[in-house]
Design a protein around this motif. Structure first.
Motif, PDB file in Angstrom:
ATOM      1  N   GLU A 122     -28.345 -41.423 -10.207  1.00  0.00           N
ATOM      2  CA  GLU A 122     -28.670 -40.147 -10.834  1.00  0.00           C
ATOM      3  C   GLU A 122     -30.139 -40.133 -11.283  1.00  0.00           C
ATOM      4  OE1 GLU A 122     -26.122 -39.326 -14.217  1.00  0.00           O
ATOM      5  OE2 GLU A 122     -24.847 -41.004 -13.607  1.00  0.00           O
ATOM      6  N   TRP A 123     -30.750 -38.966 -11.258  1.00  0.00           N
ATOM      7  CA  TRP A 123     -32.073 -38.815 -11.854  1.00  0.00           C
ATOM      8  C   TRP A 123     -31.920 -38.695 -13.366  1.00  0.00           C
ATOM      9  CZ3 TRP A 123     -36.948 -39.643 -10.907  1.00  0.00           C
ATOM     10  CH2 TRP A 123     -37.909 -39.123 -11.769  1.00  0.00           C
ATOM     11  N   ILE A 124     -32.754 -39.403 -14.090  1.00  0.00           N
ATOM     12  CA  ILE A 124     -32.799 -39.291 -15.547  1.00  0.00           C
ATOM     13  C   ILE A 124     -34.212 -38.882 -15.931  1.00  0.00           C
ATOM     14  CG2 ILE A 124     -33.201 -41.801 -15.773  1.00  0.00           C
ATOM     15  CD1 ILE A 124     -31.756 -41.644 -18.486  1.00  0.00           C
ATOM     16  N   ASP A 125     -34.344 -37.799 -16.695  1.00  0.00           N
ATOM     17  CA  ASP A 125     -35.690 -37.309 -17.010  1.00  0.00           C
ATOM     18  C   ASP A 125     -36.315 -38.148 -18.124  1.00  0.00           C
ATOM     19  OD1 ASP A 125     -34.804 -36.336 -19.533  1.00  0.00           O
ATOM     20  OD2 ASP A 125     -34.378 -34.357 -18.702  1.00  0.00           O
ATOM     21  N   ALA A 126     -37.582 -37.881 -18.367  1.00  0.00           N
ATOM     22  CA  ALA A 126     -38.359 -38.724 -19.282  1.00  0.00           C
ATOM     23  C   ALA A 126     -37.759 -38.743 -20.681  1.00  0.00           C
ATOM     24  CB  ALA A 126     -39.805 -38.253 -19.322  1.00  0.00           C
ATOM     25  N   GLY A 127     -37.344 -37.585 -21.167  1.00  0.00           N
ATOM     26  CA  GLY A 127     -36.802 -37.527 -22.518  1.00  0.00           C
ATOM     27  C   GLY A 127     -35.514 -38.312 -22.661  1.00  0.00           C
ATOM     28  N   ALA A 128     -34.602 -38.139 -21.705  1.00  0.00           N
ATOM     29  CA  ALA A 128     -33.330 -38.860 -21.753  1.00  0.00           C
ATOM     30  C   ALA A 128     -33.545 -40.356 -21.579  1.00  0.00           C
ATOM     31  CB  ALA A 128     -32.390 -38.319 -20.681  1.00  0.00           C
ATOM     32  N   LEU A 129     -34.518 -40.721 -20.761  1.00  0.00           N
ATOM     33  CA  LEU A 129     -34.794 -42.129 -20.538  1.00  0.00           C
ATOM     34  C   LEU A 129     -35.342 -42.785 -21.801  1.00  0.00           C
ATOM     35  CD1 LEU A 129     -34.951 -44.593 -18.744  1.00  0.00           C
ATOM     36  CD2 LEU A 129     -37.100 -43.719 -17.790  1.00  0.00           C
ATOM     37  N   ARG A 130     -36.255 -42.105 -22.494  1.00  0.00           N
ATOM     38  CA  ARG A 130     -36.803 -42.685 -23.731  1.00  0.00           C
ATOM     39  C   ARG A 130     -35.747 -42.721 -24.840  1.00  0.00           C
ATOM     40  NH1 ARG A 130     -41.659 -40.531 -21.806  1.00  0.00           N
ATOM     41  NH2 ARG A 130     -41.368 -38.514 -22.831  1.00  0.00           N
ATOM     42  N   ALA A 131     -34.803 -41.778 -24.814  1.00  0.00           N
ATOM     43  CA  ALA A 131     -33.708 -41.841 -25.782  1.00  0.00           C
ATOM     44  C   ALA A 131     -32.828 -43.063 -25.517  1.00  0.00           C
ATOM     45  CB  ALA A 131     -32.879 -40.565 -25.705  1.00  0.00           C
TER      46      ALA A 131
END
Length: 383
Positions: A122-131
């Motif tokens: 799945e793609w995970i965007d920058a915000g979700a990844l840093r969370a």
């Protein structure tokens, strides 16, 4: 270490006591077939005992995906298989994009898998990844994640497979080096530095030395001995759950439950397989350390405790050889895992047991045929 005494005959002899050889012995024992594993050093001495321990379906070669997904199902209940949880933890694995070129690479990858019917990446965007990974540098643009992936302790895992196989009737002879194999009168004669052994069926799980066995069966392969390097730090406060992989730069990065941080990514040491010796490449390790510090700035304060490198076999197309010999009867191969075979260990043993006991595998193994490097033979699907 096991002594080379006892019966000199077995239904199946497995050459090599790494994870795949031990897994083959276990699955054969579960099928009622007593195997003898011949290991020139001790079980888990090389790549099986000193790898990153990744239980990874993320970024697999497309030919490996069916095997990787099936093997992951076995990892989910690994305690039922070997009576040990093997230090397995499921926190996911993520391949991060540091720049737009990485984003394009990962976007193409996801589109390729979706076209093949796979949805596990799945793609995970920058915000979700840093969370998910707060310590990650804010410049990271996102990534591909497989939430069902994880990691385990490699040496503990290999020993667990060995112990369970032995409990079910498999035998292990350590410190026994195979010198020559030949087939006579419908059986195999395996000559070693501890004398001759015989069997009906022979399995080549000899790792970085497997090409020498294959050559004896008139199946030469272009195997390259490699030695992936790992670094481990002193213990640090907890900051990371998932395994983090690089995209444009090689990196495998995880924090163990004891607080130490394991840093890899396929960077290679100098290796002499005849001497079974390796020497770390500190220039390359320094490049890896810079990647780590770019992605995790607080790692500039980390203290590296030690480094190591295990000897492994790589193939030109970076996928293993798995399946029957095409030139010898009752002979099978499983080698050349190209520094990413740990996750596949449970399923490869099952495949070998199926081939030996039923004459077929339940999973697609045609891309891993030993003759694929011969002129005129179709190659496996690309990444």
């Amino acid at each position: 270490m096991s002594a080379p005494g006892g019966s000199r005959h077995a239904q199946v002899i497995v050459i090599g006591g790494g994870l795949h050889g031990s897994s083959a012995a276990l699955h054969l024992a579960r099928a009622g077939v007593a195997a003898l594993v011949l290991e020139k050093n001790y079980v888990g001495r090389h790549a099986s005992g000193v790898n990153a321990g990744g239980v990874r379906t993320l970024s697999r070669h497309v030919a490996e995906i069916p095997l990787a997904l099936a093997s992951r199902e076995l990892w989910y209940r690994i305690g039922d298989l070997v009576d040990d949880d093997c230090g397995y933890e499921q926190h996911g694995q993520v391949r991060v994009a540091e720049n737009e070129a990485d984003v394009a690479t990962l976007t193409r990858r996801r589109a390729q898998l979706q076209a093949l019917g796979y949805e596990h990446e799945e793609w995970i965007d920058a915000g979700a990844l840093r969370a998910l990974v707060p310590a990650l540098a804010p410049s990271v643009l996102g990534g591909l994640i497989v939430r069902g992936d994880g990691a385990a302790d490699p040496y503990r895992t290999t020993l667990a497979f060995r112990r369970k196989a032995a409990a079910l009737g498999a035998r292990f002879a350590e410190g026994v080096r195979v010198l020559q194999t030949r087939r006579e009168a419908r059986q195999w004669i395996v000559s070693t530095d501890a004398g001759d052994y015989t069997c009906e069926t022979l399995v080549n799980c000899a790792g970085a030395w497997a090409d020498r066995i294959a050559a004896q069966w008139d199946e030469p392969v272009p195997l390259l001995p490699i030695s992936p390097m790992m670094l481990v730090t002193l213990r640090m406060p907890h900051f990371l759950d998932p395994v983090v992989l690089g995209t444009g730069r090689p990196l495998s990065f995880k924090q163990r439950s004891n607080g130490t941080v394991l840093i890899g990514g396929g960077r290679r040491a100098w290796v002499d397989r005849d001497a079974e010796a390796t020497e770390l490449d500190f220039r390359s390790l320094g490049e890896g350390a810079r990647t780590v510090c770019d992605l995790f700035p607080h790692m500039r304060e980390a203290v590296v405790n030690r480094g190591w490198a295990g000897i492994e076999a790589a193939m030109p197309d970076e996928i293993p050889v798995i399946g029957p010999s095409l030139r010898r009867e009752q002979a099978f191969h499983a080698f050349g895992f190209s520094a990413h075979g740990f996750e596949l260990g449970p399923i490869v043993g099952s495949i070998l047991a199926d081939l030996i006991t039923r004459g077929e595998a339940a999973l697609p193994i045609a891309p891993f045929a030993v003759n694929r490097f011969e002129a005129g033979v179709a190659h496996a699907a690309p990444h």
